[in-house]
Design an enzyme around this catalytic site. Structure first.
Site, PDB file in Angstrom:
ATOM      1  N   ASP A  13       0.871  -1.159   0.000  1.00 24.49           N
ATOM      2  CA  ASP A  13       0.000   0.000   0.000  1.00 24.49           C
ATOM      3  C   ASP A  13       0.924   1.229   0.000  1.00 24.49           C
ATOM      4  O   ASP A  13       2.139   1.094   0.187  1.00 24.49           O
ATOM      5  CB  ASP A  13      -0.891  -0.024   1.241  1.00 24.49           C
ATOM      6  CG  ASP A  13      -1.783   1.186   1.343  1.00 24.49           C
ATOM      7  OD1 ASP A  13      -2.407   1.553   0.335  1.00 24.49           O
ATOM      8  OD2 ASP A  13      -1.842   1.779   2.427  1.00 24.49           O
ATOM      9  N   ASP A  15      -0.226   5.108   1.099  1.00 22.55           N
ATOM     10  CA  ASP A  15      -0.502   6.088   2.151  1.00 22.55           C
ATOM     11  C   ASP A  15      -0.576   5.415   3.516  1.00 22.55           C
ATOM     12  O   ASP A  15      -1.312   4.446   3.712  1.00 22.55           O
ATOM     13  CB  ASP A  15      -1.811   6.815   1.851  1.00 22.55           C
ATOM     14  CG  ASP A  15      -1.690   7.711   0.634  1.00 22.55           C
ATOM     15  OD1 ASP A  15      -0.859   8.634   0.669  1.00 22.55           O
ATOM     16  OD2 ASP A  15      -2.411   7.479  -0.356  1.00 22.55           O
TER      17      ASP A  15
END
Length: 222
Positions: A13, A15
């Site tokens: 991922d 953020d």
């Protein structure tokens, strides 16, 4: 902190996992809500983390009301984020060391994010990380965002690794559920949202930071 199998590919991922952006997004969203004369409680913002853009927009409309100027709010949100971040969000602990380890083990890696390609490029360039990922899957590349498995399945396809041989690194419950639905091993590295029992049940383990993840991969490779 043990991995049950050695991964052949790692999907990140972005953020809250690679970059310390979630608190910036939270504070910017509060700024935008205040500008519109509204309040954005923590519970509402936390429900957005890791979710798809359409789902998050629907959550905000439910919170603010059907007549709320959501387009103006989202524009103000991004404006306040740019002001707060200065275009260069900090790296999360352990990112350089983990990428160096994956280089040494010749493990392919991808980013799968709900953010835009432009945001990914800007964040990577700010820290000299261009070219460190074989693939980037971002908003607009898939039909359904997290918690659907589509972003992770596409990332696995683009790096040429079957889903069952991929390890996903996530900070959000939406992302953990997406990785599990894709049939991938997943480690959660919580940021603003703590791991609940349901998250723990889907994960290999819960890590304090990416240094812990690097140690687990190194041990699995031994």
């Amino acid at each position: 902190m043990v991995l049950h199998r050695m991964p052949l590919g790692v999907v990140f991922d972005m953020d809250g996992l690679l970059f310390d952006t979630e608190a910036l997004y939270r504070d910017a969203a509060r700024d935008a809500a205040a500008e519109a004369g509204r309040d954005l409680p923590d519970a509402v913002f936390l429900s957005l983390i890791g979710g798809s853009a359409p789902d998050n927009r629907a959550r905000l409309v439910r919170h603010f009301g059907a007549g709320f100027a959501i387009d103006a709010f989202e524009a103000a949100w991004m404006r306040h984020y740019a002001r707060r971040s200065g275009g260069e969000p900090a790296l999360k602990p352990g990112v350089p060391d983990l990428l160096a380890l994956l280089d040494s083990l010749d493990l392919r890696r991808a980013i799968a994010t709900s953010s835009s390609h432009e945001t990914v490029r800007r964040n990577l360039a700010a820290h000299g990380l261009e070219g460190r990922f074989e693939a980037v899957v971002a908003r607009g590349d898939y039909a359904r965002g997290k918690p659907a498995p589509d972003p992770f399945l596409l990332a696995a396809e683009r790096i040429g690794v079957v889903p069952e041989a991929c390890l996903v690194l996530e900070d959000s419950p939406h992302g953990v559920r997406a990785a599990a639905a894709a049939g991938m091993a997943v480690v959660m590295v919580p940021d603003l949202v703590a791991a609940c029992e349901a998250d723990r049940a889907l994960c290999e383990f819960i890590a304090q930071d990416l240094h812990v993840v690097a140690k687990a991969i190194l041990a699995a490779a031994a």
